[in-house]
Design an enzyme around this catalytic site. Structure first.
Site, short mmCIF file in Angstrom:
data_model
loop_
_atom_site.label_atom_id
_atom_site.label_comp_id
_atom_site.label_asym_id
_atom_site.label_seq_id
_atom_site.Cartn_x
_atom_site.Cartn_y
_atom_site.Cartn_z
CE LYS A 272 -4.14 -1.89 2.17
NZ LYS A 272 -5.05 -1.74 1.02
NE ARG A 347 -10.60 -9.52 -3.68
CZ ARG A 347 -10.90 -8.56 -4.56
NH1 ARG A 347 -11.11 -8.87 -5.83
NH2 ARG A 347 -11.00 -7.31 -4.18
N1 BES Z 1 -8.43 -4.09 3.31
C1 BES Z 1 -8.52 -3.57 2.01
C2 BES Z 1 -9.82 -2.82 1.73
C3 BES Z 1 -10.03 -1.56 2.51
C4 BES Z 1 -9.66 -0.35 1.98
C5 BES Z 1 -10.63 -1.60 3.76
C6 BES Z 1 -9.88 0.81 2.70
C7 BES Z 1 -10.85 -0.44 4.47
C8 BES Z 1 -10.48 0.77 3.95
C9 BES Z 1 -8.41 -4.68 0.99
O1 BES Z 1 -7.64 -5.77 1.35
C10 BES Z 1 -7.76 -4.12 -0.21
O2 BES Z 1 -6.63 -3.74 -0.11
N2 BES Z 1 -8.50 -4.05 -1.29
C11 BES Z 1 -8.02 -3.50 -2.50
C12 BES Z 1 -8.48 -4.38 -3.62
C13 BES Z 1 -7.83 -4.08 -4.92
C14 BES Z 1 -6.37 -4.47 -4.88
C15 BES Z 1 -8.53 -4.85 -6.01
C16 BES Z 1 -8.60 -2.10 -2.64
O3 BES Z 1 -9.74 -1.89 -2.22
O4 BES Z 1 -7.89 -1.22 -3.10
MG MG Z 2 -5.58 -5.50 0.87
#
Ligand code: BES
Ligand code: MG
Ligand code: ZN
Length: 490
Positions: A272, A347
């Site tokens: 991230k 997921r």
């Molecule tokens: N834990 C995150 C989703 C999330 C984002 C929760 C902001 C709470 C606040 C999840 O694991 C994630 O990183 N999702 C990605 C998916 C993408 C890589 C397809 C996202 O939402 O950017």
């Molecule tokens: Mg994630």
């Protein structure tokens, strides 16, 4: 602090403050209130005029009562427009009143809120929930909490003939919401897969729940390659937690709740970036938190329903052992997944948790996850997404959410979008394009459910509050616990 039902009328109650409610644009003193105002030499009318109190939802006013009156202060709370009134208006009002009382360092408080359209039992319950949740403060990580002490000793509900059980029910539910909040608030160096498993052990022994923890080897034997793929880079062992509440009588039905349990989500090698909210990714176990919070409440409320509480707990980290972008994982239903983004890890962990839960033979299962930023883009911070192809389950969950005062919006399981996740080398990729990202996430999960009626709740937005509200503090909200409890009790 004790909440109790009192049969003293608001004309005769004595103590630090009496709270009364008004509808917007209907701030009138009639009946009892007129008498009370006379008794208090017009303090209520004065307070209304001086503070231009209009009864707007969430607004409050407080005033000292002069003379030697045995009632020292009066609190006004706005209930909003009468036509917009819902059960949750009372929960919110209870919270607003409690916050004013806390601020004013009151010891004794009475609340006179009632309405002919609602059952007194449920009113007493939701007002108490609002009060308890508003007064909760998470001081576990502060060294000096002296100036945060709650002075409130007793809160009496007036004009609301209900049973003490209504308040006990609120206390049990609130204890589950508070557990969920505290799990979400706990940073990743305090709450990790190992300490989460310890928490589950405590919950099991304190409330008589059955507990199974699958260790890494057990998960390997079950072929949970998707979950274990995510867990690879962590220095801590993954824990697959399975708690069961069994009623004394033959269960009316059997349910399962599955929560995403990432105690930290760094994104993995698709790390991230700054601005992505990495510093709040301790909240990525909000689904598991709601699951275990619900377990705590349900174990005390004891419905005639068997309920399974499940989470595949790990953290998504980086290291030389980390899964690589492009790796192919084999889930426990033998489906193969090309990991085109290691940050779509929730997921993957849920895939194996769903396969496992699907085999339990329950009547319905619900998963909850802080799954996608895309769901926040779609529905904002206050509304969670709901996906299911089972209309009955959708109806049950929406009704449960309504009385819980929690917002869900049903989203489509648009099968065509699954094409985005077609892989040339494996059965599927783990992510599709940016557009409709919360929908493709739901479609991915659907691949791991065969037999059981299933719903998916994306709670990425409401699990965390940037600012306090009437009943929530900044940080973890405990979102979905109340909905899950209502579902179990329905
Ligand atoms: N834990 C995150 C989703 C999330 C984002 C929760 C902001 C709470 C606040 C999840 O694991 C994630 O990183 N999702 C990605 C998916 C993408 C890589 C397809 C996202 O939402 O950017
Ligand atoms: Mg994630
Ligand atoms: Zn995540």
């Amino acid at each position: 602090m004790e909440i109790k039902i009192s049969n003293i009328s608001k004309l005769n109650w004595s103590g630090d403050a009496l709270a009364i409610g008004f509808f917007a644009d209907k701030v009138e003193l009639t009946g009892d209130l007129k008498l009370l105002d006379q008794k208090l030499d017009g303090t209520i009318s004065e307070l209304i005029a001086e503070t231009e109190f209009k009864g707007k939802s969430g607004t409050t006013s407080i005033e000292r009562i002069g003379g030697k009156n045995a009632l020292r202060k009066i609190i006004l709370v706005g209930l909003g427009k009468e036509e917009d009134l819902t059960l949750d208006s009372f929960r919110q009002a209870g919270g607003s009143i409690a916050r004013v009382a806390k601020q004013a360092k009151l010891k004794t408080l009475s609340i006179a809120l009632n309405h002919d359209g609602y059952d007194n039992e449920i009113l007493a319950q939701v007002i108490s929930e609002g009060v308890i949740l508003a007064l909760h403060q998470d001081n576990r990580f502060k060294s000096d909490t002296e100036n945060q002490k709650i002075t409130l000793e007793t809160i009496e509900l007036l004009d609301l003939p209900a049973s003490p059980q209504a308040i006990e029910k609120a206390e049990k539910i609130a204890s589950g919401v508070i557990l969920a909040r505290e799990l979400v608030n706990a940073p990743a160096n305090a709450l990790n897969p190992v300490t989460m498993a310890e928490m589950a052990e405590n919950l099991a022994s304190e409330y008589g729940l059955e507990l199974t923890i699958l260790e890494q080897e057990d998960c390997e034997k079950l072929g949970m390659g998707a979950f274990l793929g995510v867990a690879k880079a962590s220095d801590l062992p993954p824990k697959f937690i399975h708690l069961v509440y069994k009623p004394q009588n033959t269960p009316k039905r059997k349910l399962a709740i599955v929560g995403k349990g990432l105690t930290f989500d760094s994104g993995g090698l698709n790390l991230k970036v700054s601005g992505s909210g990495i510093e709040t990714m301790k909240m990525d176990m909000g689904g598991a938190a709601a699951t275990f919070g619900a377990a705590k409440a349900i174990a005390q409320l004891k419905p005639d329903v068997e309920i399974h509480f499940i989470s595949a707990v790990t953290e998504n980290m980086i290291s030389g052992k980390a899964m690589h972008p492009g790796d192919i994982l084999i889930a426990s239903n033998d489906k193969t997944i090309e990991v085109n983004n290691t940050d779509a890890e929730g997921r993957l962990t849920l895939a194996d948790a769903l396969v496992y839960t699907d085999k339990l033979g329950v009547d319905a299962m619900v998963d909850l996850a802080t799954l996608t930023g895309a769901c926040i883009v779609a529905l904002g911070n206050d509304i969670a997404g709901l996906w299911t192809s089972d209309d009955d389950l959708a109806t049950q969950l929406k009704a449960s959410a309504q009385t819980a005062g929690e917002k869900f919006w049903q989203m489509p399981l648009e099968t065509k979008y699954f094409e985005q996740m077609k892989s040339s080398i494996a059965d599927m990729k783990n992510t599709g394009s940016r557009a409709g990202g919360s929908i493709t996430a739901a479609l991915f999960l659907q691949q791991f459910v065969k037999d059981t009626p299933w719903a998916h709740l994306d709670i990425a937005g409401p699990v965390w509050a940037e600012k306090p509200t009437a009943i929530d503090n900044e940080g973890g909200t405990g979102f979905a616990v109340r909905t899950l409890v209502n579902w179990a009790l329905s």
